[in-house]
Design an enzyme around this catalytic site. Structure first.
Site, PDB file in Angstrom:
ATOM      1  N   GLY A   1      42.259 -13.074 -18.714  1.00  0.00           N
ATOM      2  CA  GLY A   1      43.496 -13.189 -19.556  1.00  0.00           C
ATOM      3  C   GLY A   1      44.448 -14.034 -20.511  1.00  0.00           C
ATOM      4  O   GLY A   1      45.727 -13.799 -20.559  1.00  0.00           O
ATOM      5  N   SER A   2      43.713 -15.752 -20.380  1.00  0.00           N
ATOM      6  CA  SER A   2      44.677 -16.112 -20.417  1.00  0.00           C
ATOM      7  C   SER A   2      44.546 -16.068 -22.606  1.00  0.00           C
ATOM      8  O   SER A   2      45.494 -15.862 -22.716  1.00  0.00           O
ATOM      9  CB  SER A   2      44.542 -18.025 -20.896  1.00  0.00           C
ATOM     10  OG  SER A   2      42.889 -18.044 -21.727  1.00  0.00           O
ATOM     11  N   ASN A   3      44.041 -14.881 -22.643  1.00  0.00           N
ATOM     12  CA  ASN A   3      43.891 -14.662 -24.352  1.00  0.00           C
ATOM     13  C   ASN A   3      45.345 -13.396 -24.383  1.00  0.00           C
ATOM     14  O   ASN A   3      46.283 -13.848 -25.192  1.00  0.00           O
ATOM     15  CB  ASN A   3      42.885 -14.295 -25.089  1.00  0.00           C
ATOM     16  CG  ASN A   3      41.811 -14.835 -25.476  1.00  0.00           C
ATOM     17  OD1 ASN A   3      42.067 -15.518 -26.789  1.00  0.00           O
ATOM     18  ND2 ASN A   3      40.369 -15.483 -24.528  1.00  0.00           N
TER      19      ASN A   3
ATOM     20  N   LEU B   1      35.511  -6.265 -19.810  1.00  0.00           N
ATOM     21  CA  LEU B   1      33.760  -6.164 -20.159  1.00  0.00           C
ATOM     22  C   LEU B   1      33.782  -4.413 -20.306  1.00  0.00           C
ATOM     23  O   LEU B   1      32.024  -4.477 -20.129  1.00  0.00           O
ATOM     24  CB  LEU B   1      33.288  -7.149 -18.614  1.00  0.00           C
ATOM     25  CG  LEU B   1      34.163  -8.743 -18.883  1.00  0.00           C
ATOM     26  CD1 LEU B   1      33.816  -8.896 -17.337  1.00  0.00           C
ATOM     27  CD2 LEU B   1      33.488  -8.952 -19.726  1.00  0.00           C
TER      28      LEU B   1
ATOM     29  N   LEU C   1      32.493  -0.197 -21.265  1.00  0.00           N
ATOM     30  CA  LEU C   1      31.696  -0.254 -23.052  1.00  0.00           C
ATOM     31  C   LEU C   1      33.428   1.010 -22.870  1.00  0.00           C
ATOM     32  O   LEU C   1      33.415   1.496 -21.352  1.00  0.00           O
ATOM     33  CB  LEU C   1      30.460   0.657 -22.602  1.00  0.00           C
ATOM     34  CG  LEU C   1      30.084   1.122 -24.269  1.00  0.00           C
ATOM     35  CD1 LEU C   1      29.795  -0.135 -24.854  1.00  0.00           C
ATOM     36  CD2 LEU C   1      28.802   1.704 -23.854  1.00  0.00           C
TER      37      LEU C   1
ATOM     38  N   ASN D   1      37.860  -6.215 -30.694  1.00  0.00           N
ATOM     39  CA  ASN D   1      37.520  -6.500 -29.643  1.00  0.00           C
ATOM     40  C   ASN D   1      37.403  -8.419 -30.185  1.00  0.00           C
ATOM     41  O   ASN D   1      37.220  -7.876 -31.653  1.00  0.00           O
ATOM     42  CB  ASN D   1      36.207  -6.603 -28.963  1.00  0.00           C
ATOM     43  CG  ASN D   1      35.779  -7.331 -28.458  1.00  0.00           C
ATOM     44  OD1 ASN D   1      36.148  -7.729 -26.973  1.00  0.00           O
ATOM     45  ND2 ASN D   1      34.240  -7.396 -28.396  1.00  0.00           N
TER      46      ASN D   1
ATOM     47  N   HIS E   1      34.765 -11.854 -29.454  1.00  0.00           N
ATOM     48  CA  HIS E   1      33.519 -11.823 -28.701  1.00  0.00           C
ATOM     49  C   HIS E   1      33.280 -13.629 -29.125  1.00  0.00           C
ATOM     50  O   HIS E   1      33.766 -13.882 -30.172  1.00  0.00           O
ATOM     51  CB  HIS E   1      32.407 -11.180 -29.288  1.00  0.00           C
ATOM     52  CG  HIS E   1      30.850 -11.496 -28.497  1.00  0.00           C
ATOM     53  ND1 HIS E   1      31.045 -10.969 -27.205  1.00  0.00           N
ATOM     54  CD2 HIS E   1      29.913 -12.542 -28.773  1.00  0.00           C
ATOM     55  CE1 HIS E   1      28.838 -11.807 -27.203  1.00  0.00           C
ATOM     56  NE2 HIS E   1      29.367 -12.218 -27.945  1.00  0.00           N
TER      57      HIS E   1
ATOM     58  N   GLU F   1      39.559 -19.487 -30.026  1.00  0.00           N
ATOM     59  CA  GLU F   1      40.784 -17.873 -30.118  1.00  0.00           C
ATOM     60  C   GLU F   1      42.161 -18.213 -29.931  1.00  0.00           C
ATOM     61  O   GLU F   1      42.382 -17.285 -30.502  1.00  0.00           O
ATOM     62  CB  GLU F   1      39.939 -17.510 -28.398  1.00  0.00           C
ATOM     63  CG  GLU F   1      38.479 -17.384 -28.377  1.00  0.00           C
ATOM     64  CD  GLU F   1      37.740 -16.780 -27.087  1.00  0.00           C
ATOM     65  OE1 GLU F   1      37.244 -15.884 -26.609  1.00  0.00           O
ATOM     66  OE2 GLU F   1      38.627 -17.085 -26.142  1.00  0.00           O
TER      67      GLU F   1
HETATM   68  C1  GRF Z   1      37.233 -14.416 -23.854  1.00  0.00           C
HETATM   69  O1  GRF Z   1      36.513 -16.314 -23.800  1.00  0.00           O
HETATM   70  C2  GRF Z   1      36.415 -13.668 -24.612  1.00  0.00           C
HETATM   71  O2  GRF Z   1      36.420 -13.912 -25.758  1.00  0.00           O
HETATM   72  C3  GRF Z   1      35.000 -12.983 -24.066  1.00  0.00           C
HETATM   73  O3  GRF Z   1      35.949 -13.376 -22.463  1.00  0.00           O
HETATM   74  C4  GRF Z   1      36.535 -13.851 -22.125  1.00  0.00           C
HETATM   75  C5  GRF Z   1      38.216 -13.525 -21.813  1.00  0.00           C
HETATM   76  O4  GRF Z   1      38.926 -15.545 -21.480  1.00  0.00           O
HETATM   77  N1  GRF Z   1      35.375 -11.475 -24.574  1.00  0.00           N
HETATM   78  P1  GRF Z   1      40.693 -14.791 -20.939  1.00  0.00           P
HETATM   79  O5  GRF Z   1      40.576 -14.054 -19.978  1.00  0.00           O
HETATM   80  O6  GRF Z   1      41.327 -13.966 -21.797  1.00  0.00           O
HETATM   81  O7  GRF Z   1      40.775 -16.270 -20.452  1.00  0.00           O
END
Ligand code: GRF
Length: 190
Positions: free
Chosen positions: A12-14, A85, A87, A102, A104, A174
């Site tokens: 969940g760093s994003n 992860l 669908l 999303n 990717h 990202e």
């Molecule tokens: C990211 O690289 C995202 O693009 C991919 O999964 C990763 C998730 O990283 N779909 P985080 O959980 O946000 O750290």
């Protein structure tokens, strides 16, 4: 105020980066974080950020009814998949048409599809001898990693790069771009 739900399965760093970006915004609120496993570290981050979180089972997610009820109850306008992860079922897509985005960690249509997530993507990029990788931010449809692409950003891949090196470059892209792109997409919504 646009109310956003972020779905995540792991670290969940994003999600955290997006939440920090919109902190204090009068236009956008990260109102909910949804995870499909109680082990997802994103739940710890949600707690620290003071964002409400919910865990659903994979079966509940596939069935969609419970998730749709939760989202409607929280008045969610838009969904961000950030390292999620599973669908997304057609029923949920129909409930949020054109409102699920999303990210990717590669340049789709290369290195996408079922089973292509996390380190596997970066390993595939290195194994293919690609000289560049990057990120793709796209609307989702019923197939993994398809749908209208909004945005791509690239980074070079050197012959000496390991999958880990590629992952670091992609993560940097990202963090830099995903919040801004979400903001731009939200401006186009009524
Ligand atoms: C990211 O690289 C995202 O693009 C991919 O999964 C990763 C998730 O990283 N779909 P985080 O959980 O946000 O750290």
């Amino acid at each position: 105020m646009k109310r956003i739900a972020i779905f995540a399965s792991g670290s969940g760093s994003n999600a955290e980066n997006i939440a920090n970006y919109f902190k204090g915004s009068s236009e956008v609120e990260i109102s909910l974080i949804l995870a499909n496993t109680p082990k997802a570290y994103v739940l710890e981050r949600a707690k620290k950020l003071g964002i409400e979180s919910v865990v659903v089972t994979n079966d509940e997610f596939r069935n969609a009814d419970k998730v749709i009820d939760i989202l409607k109850e929280k008045d969610i306008d838009f969904i961000v998949l950030a390292g999620f992860l599973l669908l997304v079922p057609a029923k949920l897509i129909a409930a949020y048409p054109g409102r699920i985005v999303n990210i990717h960690p590669a340049l789709l249509p290369k290195h996408g599809g079922k089973g292509m997530y996390g380190d596997r993507v970066h390993e595939a990029v290195v194994a293919a001898g690609d000289t560049e990788s990057g990120i793709t931010i796209h609307l989702i449809d019923e197939c993994y990693d398809r749908g209208t692409t909004f945005f791509q950003a690239m980074c070079p891949v050197l012959p000496t790069d390991t999958p880990h090196d590629v992952a670091e470059k992609v993560h940097a892209l990202e963090y830099k771009h995903f919040p801004h792109v979400i903001e731009e997409i939200l401006k186009t919504l009524k």
